[in-house]
Design an enzyme around this catalytic site. Structure first.
Site, PDB file in Angstrom:
ATOM      1  N   SER A 135       0.816  -1.220   0.000  1.00 33.83           N
ATOM      2  CA  SER A 135       0.000   0.000   0.000  1.00 33.83           C
ATOM      3  C   SER A 135       0.849   1.269   0.000  1.00 33.83           C
ATOM      4  O   SER A 135       0.375   2.321  -0.437  1.00 33.83           O
ATOM      5  CB  SER A 135      -0.936  -0.004   1.214  1.00 33.83           C
ATOM      6  OG  SER A 135      -0.189  -0.013   2.410  1.00 33.83           O
ATOM      7  N   THR A 136       2.094   1.199   0.471  1.00 26.89           N
ATOM      8  CA  THR A 136       2.971   2.378   0.442  1.00 26.89           C
ATOM      9  C   THR A 136       3.603   2.499  -0.945  1.00 26.89           C
ATOM     10  O   THR A 136       3.636   3.590  -1.538  1.00 26.89           O
ATOM     11  CB  THR A 136       4.078   2.257   1.513  1.00 26.89           C
ATOM     12  OG1 THR A 136       3.497   1.783   2.722  1.00 26.89           O
ATOM     13  CG2 THR A 136       4.743   3.600   1.764  1.00 26.89           C
ATOM     14  N   ASP A 169      10.487   0.669  -2.440  1.00 24.86           N
ATOM     15  CA  ASP A 169       9.630  -0.403  -1.920  1.00 24.86           C
ATOM     16  C   ASP A 169       9.239  -0.080  -0.482  1.00 24.86           C
ATOM     17  O   ASP A 169       9.849   0.780   0.155  1.00 24.86           O
ATOM     18  CB  ASP A 169      10.402  -1.745  -2.002  1.00 24.86           C
ATOM     19  CG  ASP A 169       9.473  -2.950  -2.004  1.00 24.86           C
ATOM     20  OD1 ASP A 169       8.260  -2.790  -1.779  1.00 24.86           O
ATOM     21  OD2 ASP A 169       9.975  -4.070  -2.230  1.00 24.86           O
ATOM     22  N   ALA A 192       8.041  -1.585   3.601  1.00 23.48           N
ATOM     23  CA  ALA A 192       8.522  -2.572   4.583  1.00 23.48           C
ATOM     24  C   ALA A 192       7.472  -2.693   5.678  1.00 23.48           C
ATOM     25  O   ALA A 192       6.656  -1.787   5.884  1.00 23.48           O
ATOM     26  CB  ALA A 192       9.853  -2.142   5.182  1.00 23.48           C
ATOM     27  N   GLU A 221      10.738  -9.312  -4.340  1.00 22.91           N
ATOM     28  CA  GLU A 221      11.280  -8.074  -3.745  1.00 22.91           C
ATOM     29  C   GLU A 221      12.748  -8.264  -3.360  1.00 22.91           C
ATOM     30  O   GLU A 221      13.560  -7.358  -3.524  1.00 22.91           O
ATOM     31  CB  GLU A 221      10.457  -7.684  -2.515  1.00 22.91           C
ATOM     32  CG  GLU A 221       9.070  -7.166  -2.872  1.00 22.91           C
ATOM     33  CD  GLU A 221       8.181  -6.954  -1.664  1.00 22.91           C
ATOM     34  OE1 GLU A 221       7.216  -6.172  -1.783  1.00 22.91           O
ATOM     35  OE2 GLU A 221       8.410  -7.568  -0.604  1.00 22.91           O
TER      36      GLU A 221
HETATM   37  C1  5RP Z   1       5.102  -6.847   0.324  1.00 21.65           C
HETATM   38  C2  5RP Z   1       5.929  -6.061   1.250  1.00 21.65           C
HETATM   39  C3  5RP Z   1       5.467  -4.677   1.545  1.00 21.65           C
HETATM   40  O1  5RP Z   1       6.440  -3.790   1.161  1.00 21.65           O
HETATM   41  C4  5RP Z   1       5.219  -4.583   3.009  1.00 21.65           C
HETATM   42  O2  5RP Z   1       4.303  -5.586   3.378  1.00 21.65           O
HETATM   43  C5  5RP Z   1       4.656  -3.216   3.393  1.00 21.65           C
HETATM   44  O3  5RP Z   1       3.378  -3.103   2.900  1.00 21.65           O
HETATM   45  P1  5RP Z   1       2.492  -1.823   3.176  1.00 21.65           P
HETATM   46  O4  5RP Z   1       3.170  -0.687   2.498  1.00 21.65           O
HETATM   47  O5  5RP Z   1       1.150  -2.158   2.585  1.00 21.65           O
HETATM   48  O6  5RP Z   1       2.412  -1.642   4.676  1.00 21.65           O
HETATM   49  O7  5RP Z   1       6.947  -6.464   1.746  1.00 21.65           O
HETATM   50  O8  5RP Z   1       5.599  -8.147   0.214  1.00 21.65           O
END
Ligand code: 5RP
Length: 227
Positions: free
Chosen positions: A32-33, A85, A87, A107
């Site tokens: 989502s980020t 990306d 985390a 990733e």
């Molecule tokens: C996907 C990931 C995402 O980067 C991680 O889960 C963070 O997600 P979000 O931005 O939705 O909190 O590792 O495999």
């Protein structure tokens, strides 16, 4: 109205995308980020930037296509200039837990081929010690219960991730075992031990892969950079 964590994700994404230069190969994260970053990269393409994207998941690939971001097959590139990306957790040593969105394998491969790995996060992701977020571990389905028993010997309590009453299946056709190790005081030891268990394809501890973390700070409408 947008909640403050969403605002922080957006702030971090906007700041990270400023690091992209014309003619670069860009790793496109998942979650989502990362979505906010991919949308900003779509805007760069609209403005005429010559960017080639490498997607870290099928979901991100679809999003990038919908934004007309040209994509490359990872096997056709020798390296990736910059990846943005998300985390699930990060600490001050830039050790990450990733894989909440189930895309950890691609990733990690993309991060390993990347010159500048930029992690974007809201302020809830910063921790003193990793481990509140269960560690995602991708396994071949054939090995699932064997791996769960091996994790137990490491004091890890693993559960196969379920989605719609079925095991969640990754882009590579594998299962994910979300594993509670309690606090992870020694991520290097856990990582190396997991790397030696047959059947584990990848785990969500990212060590020495992130070059910087850009975290949004909602109250002040700014970002903080850890590097
Ligand atoms: C996907 C990931 C995402 O980067 C991680 O889960 C963070 O997600 P979000 O931005 O939705 O909190 O590792 O495999």
């Amino acid at each position: 109205m947008m909640n403050h964590l969403e605002k922080e994700k957006q702030l971090a994404a906007k700041e990270a995308v400023k690091l992209i230069s014309n003619n670069q190969i860009v790793g496109l994260g998942t979650g989502s980020t990362a979505i906010y970053a991919v949308q900003e990269i779509g805007n760069l393409v609209k403005q005429g930037f010559n960017i080639k994207g490498v997607a870290t998941s099928n979901k991100t690939k679809e999003l990038a296509k919908s934004l007309n971001i040209p994509l490359m097959d990872i096997n056709d590139v020798n390296f990736i200039d910059i990846t943005i990306d998300g985390a699930d957790e990060f600490n001050s040593d830039l050790v990450l837990i990733k894989g909440g969105g189930g895309a950890l394998l691609k990733e990690k491969i993309v991060a390993s081929m990347t010159n500048v790995e930029v992690i974007i996060a809201d302020s809830s992701k910063k921790v003193d010690t990793l481990g509140s977020f269960p560690l995602p571990i991708e396994v071949v389905p054939f090995a699932a219960n064997y791996v769960i028993r091996e994790l137990f010997h490491m004091s890890g309590f693993g559960k196969i991730r379920i989605s719609n009453n079925q095991p969640f299946i990754t882009d590579a056709g594998n299962f994910i075992i979300d594993t509670d190790f309690g606090t992870i005081a020694d991520p290097v030891y856990i990582s190396e031990t997991l790397n030696n268990i047959v059947g584990i394809v990848a785990h969500g501890l990212f060590i020495k892969l992130a070059n910087k973390v850009i975290m949004g700070v909602g109250e002040s409408n700014t970002t903080v950079v850890y590097q």
